[in-house]
Scaffold this motif. Sequence first.
Motif: not given
Length: 202
Positions: A54-61, A70-71, A173-175
């Motif tokens: 997903q790239g940053s920030p998701f892939s950040d350590p 999630l509703n 974010c949803r994933g």
Amino acid sequence: LYPLLPLCLVTLLPPALLPAAPASPAETISRAYNLALYMQKNTSMLLQLYLQHQGSPFSDPGFSAPELQLNGLPSASIPFLTWQSLRDDDRLTRTFGAFSALAKYLQLVGDDQADLNPDSPALLDQLEAARLRAQGLASNTAAIMSALGLAPRPEADILGPVLFGASAFERKCRGYIVTREYGHWTDRAVRELALLKAKYPV
């Protein structure tokens, strides 16, 4: 001679075509427990694989965002004592509802990732496998409820049209939330089914 024909036809039916005896609660619980254990071995890998793509920030350590919810997707963050105080039918109903919802959301996340990361077959395959397992555990939970004389609630349509107009970041974010909650609910299901196995031994 002719009145005897129906009886002859019944007696000639091969055993495989005769109605099978309904499975016992212990058998259905054991099947669900084994599936949940198998799922549990893969949930952490799925979440890490998802974040890596997903790239940053998701892939950040060390990335973690427990506040994101999630509703329409039941949260597994129910206090332990609160969960344990529920009756068996309440816990099974919530487990069934959670994995029914997760199967639908994992399909949505798979569709999102097919658009966002079309060249990542390993991720797409893992999301599809998780969807099938969530669907399988929902079915197994429904079978347990049936064996115990309970009826699952009808599945609600949780995927409204608003979900399909999300931005790329919102879909990522949803994933993240779906793959995270898939792991949390699987951990909870393993604990719950272990308790039921002890309560309904073979």
